[in-house]
Design an enzyme around this catalytic site. Structure first.
Site: not given
Ligand code: ADP
Length: 547
Positions: A185, A329, A437, A442
């Site tokens: 990754t 993944e 935040k 959020w």
């Protein structure tokens, strides 16, 4: 009692065998790195892949050895891919856009014995060579006449290398759980992490993507994988296309709008897939030249959230653009934004809104969203939480690391924050490390960015959190303007009004260039660093000085 069916290990080489038997003449076309268009077919790809396998075998590469590629999408890369896997060695695809020190690090971490590299990357390898501890052989992907002069020890032209064997060779047989591919990754922080695919996970992933509502290619399709073979297992296309006999068109090193358009048009491509940054170049090229692509039925966008304005622009040009979401993944496909019956007949803004979802998961991927304590959240389209996945092509560990990465139900935490609605459509609101935040709530940076990109002067937008004395964090919007366009902070803010919730409105807007990661995502960590001390007009004191 066990079933009485044949044990037939799911091995990747069986895919190229099948392509060579049932679709031997189906073409594989490449804009070669040397320049000219090159044409071959699955029959020849298999014959040459067997030569790769035979020569690796002769060079004492054995089951489990890692063999690297540093290469663009070309027919040679596909031959090597199958040749390595066909003897049970591990094909380690390296992303050349990683920082050079990361490339050296992953080559050493993987302990690659051989590396195949395009001529483009010879200077890079020459620079890195003193740090490469384990590479025994550099094979340069060209013929003798195009072979550059190089200081790389024992470097050999690929065509000479495979011509030293006759191809009279058979694939090796081994367990289907044997490692087949290794892909790191891009690792925005810390070292990259290696995902180790197995033959079984690749074959099952390929069958999964072959479902009609996923990628659903057929032998009548022509596929142009803009997504590189080195990015997240090529989104499965290097398996899926030969499995069903689609013609492949590889773009080589040229991914600008004009070059990609030329191949899409000339080869009558029906399906293509890539990241938003590449599609932005194609969109701009097509719009400014009033072009069309009548053969193209599906343009899949993944790797980062495409702005609805982009989906709409392609829709106006008669091209169905939909999203894919996934991760290295996961093999990597996790969901596709196909339109189900309640939505299939939508038009206009409603259709674009539905296509802006990351879609639903296919059979073989299971999803859930949870709160911070791991409790499952409802699929009501409102609750948002950590997106977790499991399935036979989802990683259970990283290569060479002992960390536990699954929860007690066997789910892997994707690091994304999402909602899932009652129709199973998932929407990513953020990466968990990118959320803003404000006052404990959020704000979805993706939605703020999508609203900003609809502004005609804006090419790209990034919303990041900047600390604020009262709210903890507030959004700062960074916009990169289209060439030769101008606008003001006030104009962008008034454009956003009414398009997003009032308390999501950015506290400030700046015009700047937007950096990208090796896989085409906005590099938010760099922007956060760049604007760490940015004074928001709404903050009365400089944030860095707040106690
Ligand atoms: P890397 O981690 O090397 O950059 P990946 O392709 O594995 O490359 O990155 C996976 C991540 O990319 C996902 O977890 C998600 O955050 C993001 N991503 C992929 N597709 C989409 C999409 N359609 N919409 C939003 N984010 C996406």
């Amino acid at each position: 009692m066990l079933g009485l069916m044949q044990e037939w290990p799911l091995l990747c080489q069986r895919i190229i065998d099948h392509a060579a038997i049932c679709h031997p003449d189906r073409e594989v076309v490449t804009r070669s790195v040397e320049g000219p268009i090159h044409r071959t077919n699955y029959g020849q790809i298999r014959r040459r892949a067997l030569k790769v396998a035979q020569r690796l075998d002769r060079d004492s590469i054995v089951l489990g050895d890692r063999v690297a590629t540093l290469a663009w999408n070309t027919w040679r890369h596909l031959e090597i891919w199958y040749g390595i896997m066909g003897i049970g060695a591990v094909c380690h695809t390296i992303n050349p856009r990683l920082f050079p020190e990361q490339i050296a690090w992953i080559i050493n971490h993987a302990r690659d014995r051989v590396i195949f590299a395009d001529i483009t990357f010879v200077p890079l390898l020459e620079k890195l060579a003193p740090q490469l501890e384990v590479i025994e052989r550099f094979v340069i992907l060209t013929d003798r006449s195009n072979m550059p002069v190089t200081s790389l020890r024992g470097a050999i032209a690929y065509e000479d290398w495979i011509d030293s064997v006759d191809g009279d060779f058979a694939w090796k047989l081994f367990d289907e759980n044997t490692a087949a591919g290794l892909c790191y990754t891009s690792g925005t922080t810390g070292n990259p992490k290696g995902v180790l695919y197995s033959h079984r996970s690749n074959v099952l992933h390929s069958l999964m993507t072959a479902q009609a509502d996923v990628l659903g290619l057929s032998c009548n399709d022509t596929v142009l994988p803009v997504v590189p073979l080195f990015h997240a297992n090529s989104w499965g296309l290097a398996f899926h296309a030969p499995m069903v006999g689609s013609k492949i068109v590889f773009p080589g090193a040229k991914l600008d709008g004009a070059s990609v358009y030329e191949l899409l048009w000339d080869e009558k491509v029906t399906f293509t897939a890539g990241v938003p940054t590449v599609w932005l170049m194609l969109q701009q090229y097509m719009e400014s030249n009033s072009l069309r692509l009548p053969a193209l039925r599906d343009l899949t966008i993944g790797g980062a959230a495409p702005p609805p304005a982009m989906i709409e622009a392609f829709e106006r040009m008669g091209i169905c653009a939909r999203q894919g979401w996934g991760m290295t993944e996961m093999g990597p496909v996790g969901s596709i934004g196909s339109l189900k019956p309640p939505f299939a007949d939508l038009t206009g803004a409603e259709k674009i809104a539905q296509l802006s979802s990351q879609g639903f998961s296919p059979f073989l991927v299971e999803m859930k969203i949870t709160d911070e304590s791991g409790e499952k959240l409802p699929h009501d389209g409102k609750a948002y939480g950590r997106l977790k996945v499991r399935g036979p092509s989802v990683a259970k560990a990283y290569y060479g690391l002992n960390d536990e990465i699954l929860d007690k139900e066997g789910y892997f935490d994707t690091g994304d924050v999402a909602t899932i609605d009652e129709h199973a459509y998932m929407r990513i609101t953020d990466r968990s490390k990118d959320v803003i935040k404000s006052g404990g709530e959020w704000i979805s940076s993706i939605e703020v960015e999508n609203a900003a990109i609809a502004h005609p002067s804006v090419q790209e937008a990034a919303a990041i959190a900047v600390s604020h004395p009262k709210w903890g964090e507030r959004p700062l919007l960074i916009v990169q303007l289209n060439p030769n366009m101008e606008t003001t902070r006030a104009d962008i803010l008034s454009f956003l009004e009414g398009k997003i919730a009032k308390w999501w409105m950015p506290d400030d807007v700046v015009m700047d260039s937007i950096p990208h990661t090796a896989t085409g995502k906005i590099r938010k960590s760099e922007l956060r660093e760049r604007y760490r001390n940015h004074l928001l007009p709404s903050a009365s004191v400089r944030p860095a000085t707040v106690k």
